[in-house]
Design a protein around this motif. Structure first.
Motif, PDB file in Angstrom:
ATOM      1  N   UNK A   6       0.791  -1.194  -0.086  1.00 17.11           N
ATOM      2  CA  UNK A   6       0.020   0.101   0.037  1.00 17.11           C
ATOM      3  C   UNK A   6       0.953   1.169   0.030  1.00 17.11           C
ATOM      4  N   UNK A   7       1.905   1.037   0.672  1.00 22.33           N
ATOM      5  CA  UNK A   7       2.647   2.537   0.867  1.00 22.33           C
ATOM      6  C   UNK A   7       3.447   2.710  -0.516  1.00 22.33           C
ATOM      7  N   UNK A   8       3.916   1.699  -1.321  1.00 24.92           N
ATOM      8  CA  UNK A   8       4.231   1.794  -2.670  1.00 24.92           C
ATOM      9  C   UNK A   8       3.390   2.470  -3.502  1.00 24.92           C
ATOM     10  N   UNK A   9       2.151   1.979  -3.583  1.00 26.70           N
ATOM     11  CA  UNK A   9       1.028   2.684  -4.224  1.00 26.70           C
ATOM     12  C   UNK A   9       0.938   3.963  -3.965  1.00 26.70           C
ATOM     13  N   UNK A  33     -11.046   1.617   4.455  1.00 25.43           N
ATOM     14  CA  UNK A  33     -10.232   0.561   5.098  1.00 25.43           C
ATOM     15  C   UNK A  33      -8.806   0.780   5.010  1.00 25.43           C
ATOM     16  N   UNK A  34      -8.465   1.108   3.671  1.00 27.25           N
ATOM     17  CA  UNK A  34      -7.183   1.369   3.279  1.00 27.25           C
ATOM     18  C   UNK A  34      -6.587   2.600   3.824  1.00 27.25           C
ATOM     19  N   UNK A  35      -7.428   3.650   3.949  1.00 29.27           N
ATOM     20  CA  UNK A  35      -6.825   4.994   4.434  1.00 29.27           C
ATOM     21  C   UNK A  35      -6.534   4.794   5.892  1.00 29.27           C
ATOM     22  N   UNK A  36      -7.411   3.827   6.653  1.00 23.89           N
ATOM     23  CA  UNK A  36      -7.177   3.683   8.046  1.00 23.89           C
ATOM     24  C   UNK A  36      -5.564   3.036   8.235  1.00 23.89           C
ATOM     25  N   UNK A  37      -5.288   1.950   7.554  1.00 22.72           N
ATOM     26  CA  UNK A  37      -3.956   1.354   7.482  1.00 22.72           C
ATOM     27  C   UNK A  37      -2.867   2.420   7.239  1.00 22.72           C
ATOM     28  N   UNK A  69      -8.188  14.222   4.877  1.00 17.88           N
ATOM     29  CA  UNK A  69      -9.629  13.872   4.984  1.00 17.88           C
ATOM     30  C   UNK A  69     -10.311  15.179   4.381  1.00 17.88           C
ATOM     31  N   UNK A  70     -11.118  15.126   3.418  1.00 17.01           N
ATOM     32  CA  UNK A  70     -11.907  16.152   2.723  1.00 17.01           C
ATOM     33  C   UNK A  70     -13.119  16.512   3.382  1.00 17.01           C
ATOM     34  N   UNK A  71     -13.735  17.321   3.197  1.00 14.80           N
ATOM     35  CA  UNK A  71     -15.045  17.796   3.540  1.00 14.80           C
ATOM     36  C   UNK A  71     -16.177  16.893   3.332  1.00 14.80           C
ATOM     37  N   UNK A  72     -16.142  16.031   2.713  1.00 18.40           N
ATOM     38  CA  UNK A  72     -17.139  14.980   2.698  1.00 18.40           C
ATOM     39  C   UNK A  72     -16.582  13.503   3.183  1.00 18.40           C
TER      40      UNK A  72
END
Length: 227
Positions: free
Chosen positions: A81-84, A144-148, A163-166
């Motif tokens: 994930x970090x690579x991406x 779920x990816x964002x939390x990781x 984290x955006x306004x939405x």
């Protein structure tokens, strides 16, 4: 029938270069060079700063569509994930430098890629994120990816997600830049975007997207000056 080919759990980013159809019509070679140069520079930067710790994603490019993929190996999912994330951040920054805007989505799931074909649920999910959810010129990440990623980046004292306004998380390319370099670039981007805003006033849909980007640039500039 024997199943010769199989999908694997994979992190996937689907990135679209905005306005490329019009750019191809107006100047096919200029648009080709701009995208290729942005990609080439991203490869150089990734290899220079991140290749020792991360496996470079596989990259498939078809016209204005860019697909990044990295297999999720048990126990090493964070690195994939970090690579991406890092590659996407560098790519978006280099697209901005070359006066190009992108929008994208990052997901994970079953995926297959070789020299001829790309296939799988991860691609469909990333494509849906880009086309239906992202809306603005941002590369968004599934919750779920964002939390990781947030946990991982906190350990590394980096901030590559906003984290955006939405409530949607998107990649923040300036999280990987030093303050001085970031300020220099962001002033350039604000100037470029001011011209885009002026040119898009007759098209409300485009104007809203460009205006979102301008607000993001201005907010990042304020953050840099306050730190």
């Amino acid at each position: 029938m024997e199943q010769k080919y199989k999908t694997k759990p994979t992190a996937v980013a689907f990135i679209d270069v905005l306005g490329s159809s019009e750019a191809i019509k107006n100047n096919v070679n200029e648009s080709l060079n701009a995208i290729h140069i942005a990609y080439d520079e991203t490869i150089i930067q990734f290899e220079k700063y991140h290749s020792k710790h991360m496996k470079e994603p596989k990259v498939d490019i078809f016209s204005d569509n860019i697909i990044l993929s990295n297999e999720l190996i048990e126990g090493k999912e964070e690195k994939a994930f970090a690579s991406i994330i890092f590659f996407s951040a560098l790519l978006q920054m280099n697209m901005w430098v070359n006066d190009l805007l992108v929008r994208g989505g990052i997901s994970c799931g079953s995926f297959f890629t070789d020299d001829r074909m790309i296939w799988g649920n991860a691609l469909l999910r990333a494509y849906k994120l880009e086309g239906q959810i992202a809306i603005y010129p941002r590369i968004i990440v599934e919750p779920e990816i964002a939390e990781l990623i947030k946990v991982m980046m906190k350990r590394e004292k980096r901030k590559l997600l906003c984290e955006d306004f939405d409530g949607i998380y998107f990649i923040d390319p300036f999280g990987a830049n030093q303050k001085e370099a970031g300020l220099y670039l962001i002033d350039q981007f604000i100037d470029d975007n001011t011209i885009r805003l002026k040119n898009s006033q007759g098209n409300l849909k485009i104007y809203q997207k460009i205006n979102w980007l301008q607000q993001y640039f201005c907010e990042k500039r304020r953050e840099m000056l306050d730190t």
